[in-house]
Design a protein around this motif. Structure first.
Motif, short mmCIF file in Angstrom:
data_model
loop_
_atom_site.label_atom_id
_atom_site.label_comp_id
_atom_site.label_asym_id
_atom_site.label_seq_id
_atom_site.Cartn_x
_atom_site.Cartn_y
_atom_site.Cartn_z
N ASN B 18 0.82 -1.21 0.00
CA ASN B 18 0.00 0.00 0.00
C ASN B 18 0.86 1.26 0.00
O ASN B 18 0.52 2.25 -0.66
CB ASN B 18 -0.95 -0.01 1.21
N MET B 19 1.96 1.24 0.76
CA MET B 19 2.82 2.43 0.80
C MET B 19 3.48 2.66 -0.57
O MET B 19 3.59 3.78 -1.05
CB MET B 19 3.90 2.27 1.88
N GLU B 22 1.13 4.14 -3.17
CA GLU B 22 0.91 5.59 -3.07
C GLU B 22 1.97 6.35 -3.88
O GLU B 22 1.66 7.28 -4.61
CB GLU B 22 0.90 6.03 -1.60
N LEU B 49 1.73 2.35 11.14
CA LEU B 49 2.36 3.20 10.13
C LEU B 49 2.80 4.50 10.78
O LEU B 49 2.00 5.15 11.48
CB LEU B 49 1.36 3.52 9.01
N TYR B 52 5.88 10.31 7.56
CA TYR B 52 7.13 10.37 6.79
C TYR B 52 8.34 10.79 7.62
O TYR B 52 9.41 10.20 7.51
CB TYR B 52 6.96 11.33 5.60
N ASN B 73 5.50 0.13 8.95
CA ASN B 73 5.98 0.78 7.73
C ASN B 73 5.88 2.30 7.88
O ASN B 73 5.40 2.80 8.90
CB ASN B 73 5.23 0.29 6.49
N ARG B 74 6.36 2.98 6.85
CA ARG B 74 6.41 4.45 6.86
C ARG B 74 5.57 4.99 5.70
O ARG B 74 5.66 4.49 4.59
CB ARG B 74 7.86 4.91 6.69
N ARG B 75 4.77 6.00 5.99
CA ARG B 75 3.98 6.62 4.92
C ARG B 75 4.83 7.64 4.16
O ARG B 75 5.85 8.09 4.67
CB ARG B 75 2.76 7.35 5.51
N SER B 77 3.33 10.37 3.47
CA SER B 77 2.61 11.58 3.88
C SER B 77 2.96 11.94 5.32
O SER B 77 3.60 11.17 6.04
CB SER B 77 1.10 11.34 3.77
N GLU B 92 -8.14 7.66 -0.58
CA GLU B 92 -7.17 8.67 -0.97
C GLU B 92 -7.47 9.27 -2.33
O GLU B 92 -7.98 8.61 -3.22
CB GLU B 92 -5.72 8.15 -0.89
N HIS B 158 -5.12 11.81 1.84
CA HIS B 158 -5.76 10.54 2.21
C HIS B 158 -6.16 10.51 3.67
O HIS B 158 -5.76 11.34 4.48
CB HIS B 158 -4.86 9.36 1.84
N THR B 160 -8.23 7.70 6.85
CA THR B 160 -8.74 6.38 7.22
C THR B 160 -10.14 6.57 7.77
O THR B 160 -10.44 7.59 8.40
CB THR B 160 -7.89 5.77 8.33
#
Lengths: 142, 369
Positions: B18-19, B22, B49, B52, B73-75, B77, B92, B158, B160
């Motif tokens: 998913n990351m 994007e 997540l 950034y 993980n890291r976005r 955004s 998003e 984006h 949630t």
């Protein structure tokens, strides 16, 4: 939106991404007063390492405010000589003093002809006012 | 004639996919290879997540995540750490910045996008509202958080939507300002978020939720949506980008110096006790998050939640904290018998000072990189 008076010193050059460029042997780059106010309260600032070669328009760092990550784009080509580590550690300096303590980085110019592509203070002021006009139009539409 | 945007639904995917997607879709949009797009995404397995610029070790309980199969993980955004499980829907927007109808000023754009979600929730019978700067709430309780980024001429915005939410796991896997608190205060924290199951008493089928969101976006943005898949370019670029988003270098790569300290203080007032739990970055002089409880009575009840929102990511310098608190109470009609506006400042200042002088002056120690 309240129109506020923004500092636009005559001795600097400007680009359309709201950077000021102080040109001497090297160039110093920073965000304009209008640019920092548009971004809002800056929470994070990160630069590419000193020594990085950038072309005009390249991403040379990131900036975060209000959960938005924006790109710092080089207004001129060259080699990044020094980044403002104090501003990186405390980005509020960019908001508080964008033309002074909040400078972003120094760059050795690769092509001095690019200075001709930048705006002087009068052109930047006109550009800024046009954008404020468009933003106000958005506000009315919303 | 209405613009036609792509409606993309990639279903449940691991966090790295998913990351990476994007980055891929934003790149494709900035190169004008795809139309503006509304993307629905879901996560499986569940994951934590970070934003950034955040540091994983300051935001996530890594051992807990390892033990419970929670990916990290890291976005690309901004914003803070979040927990995503299978019961949440990500939405998003990828669009050109100069798309007609999308405001130029970020705050106006946030409002428009969040109003789309508010309109979508209304289709499900939910009375939601936009809470500046980036949240959507129901009765003062957050149901959707948002954030964004940009690439050249394009933007990604984006958020949630909490459909069914496991608050206990969120509290356990993220470093929230709760660790030193008692059960009563933790219960109070739970009341700050809500989800469709809580509001409606059931979770509507996911397709129904997505349809409501689609309708919200088409109505507010004035566009039409046409279902579509990833293009060949996106598929190819995805295969190239995925390893990067699976790498430790991306997830834990060096970030700007930052800190994260937690303090809990009590401040007695004639109207009752104010308990403040703060996460602070003394180095950057920021309040990362604030959680305020106590036995005082605030009217309206939601005002304390709004104060917490106003304090999030604000300056921890004493004069700025005082200004934030006073501005908040000046702009909002809040009544708290026996508690003065400045009592909140005193409580906050006490919590900030608990970290030593650096918290208020920027001379923090033990910085990490």
């Amino acid at each position: 939106m309240q129109r506020e008076k923004r500092a636009i010193p005559d001795e600097l050059f400007y680009d359309r991404n709201d950077y000021w460029i102080k040109v001497a042997e090297e160039a110093v780059i920073g965000l304009t007063d209008y640019g920092q106010s548009n971004i809002g309260d800056i929470i994070y600032l990160e630069f590419v390492p000193a020594g990085t070669v950038v072309r005009r328009g390249d991403r040379c760092g990131s900036i975060e405010s209000g959960k938005w990550v924006g790109s710092l784009l080089a207004p001129v080509s060259g080699v990044i000589m020094e980044t403002n580590r104090k501003a990186e550690a405390d980005p509020s300096q960019v908001n508080a003093d964008p033309l002074g303590r909040g400078w972003l980085y120094r760059i050795e110019l690769a092509n001095r002809n690019e200075i001709g592509l930048l705006m002087n203070s009068g052109a930047y002021k006109a550009w800024m006012e046009e954008r404020i006009r468009l933003e106000e139009k958005d506000e009315v539409t919303l | 004639m209405r613009q036609v945007w792509r409606l993309l639904d990639t279903g449940e995917l691991p966090a790295a996919n998913n990351m990476a997607l994007e980055r891929v879709i934003l790149t494709a949009r900035s190169r004008n290879l795809i139309p503006n797009t509304l993307h629905f995404l879901q996560f499986s397995p569940h994951c934590a997540l970070v934003g950034y610029h955040q540091a994983v070790d300051l935001e996530v309980e890594e051992q807990y995540c390892r033990e419970h199969g929670i990916e990290i993980n890291r976005r690309i955004s901004g914003g803070g750490s979040i927990y995503m499980d299978e019961g949440q829907l990500g939405w998003e927007i990828f669009a050109l910045k100069d798309t007609p109808g999308i405001p130029k000023r970020l705050e106006d754009m946030y409002r428009l996008m969040c109003e789309s979600v508010v309109t979508g929730l209304a289709k499900l019978g939910i009375d939601a509202r936009y809470r500046p700067l980036n949240d959507i709430e129901v009765g003062g309780r957050k149901i959707s958080g948002t954030g964004g980024t940009e690439m050249g001429n394009s933007l990604l915005y984006h958020g949630t939507l909490l459909t069914d939410f496991d608050v206990d796991t969120m509290i356990a896997c993220l470093k929230l300002p709760l660790k030193k608190l008692e059960d009563k205060q933790i219960r109070s924290f739970r009341e700050r978020v809500t989800c469709l199951r809580e509001v409606l008493g059931h979770v509507p089928p996911m397709q129904e939720i997505k349809k409501a969101m689609e309708d919200g976006f088409t109505e507010v943005l004035g566009v039409e949506l046409e279902p579509g898949g990833l293009t060949e370019y996106e598929e190819t670029f995805m295969a190239e980008e995925l390893p990067k988003f699976q790498s430790e270098e991306w997830i834990r790569g060096p970030r700007a110096s930052q800190e994260s300290n937690l303090s809990v203080v009590d401040h007695k007032t004639p109207g009752g006790l104010i308990r403040v739990s703060l996460r602070i970055d003394p180095l950057r002089q920021r309040i990362k998050s604030a959680f305020i409880t106590g036995d005082f009575f605030a009217y309206p009840e939601r005002s304390i939640l709004d104060l917490e929102a106003a304090l999030k990511n604000s300056s921890s310098r004493p004069t700025d904290v005082l200004a934030t608190v006073r501005n908040f109470f000046a702009r909002n009609d809040v009544k708290i018998p026996g508690v003065e506006t400045d009592d909140f400042y005193h409580a906050l200042h006490l919590a900030i000072s608990a970290h030593g002088p650096g918290a208020a002056t920027g001379r923090g120690t033990d910085a990490i990189r």
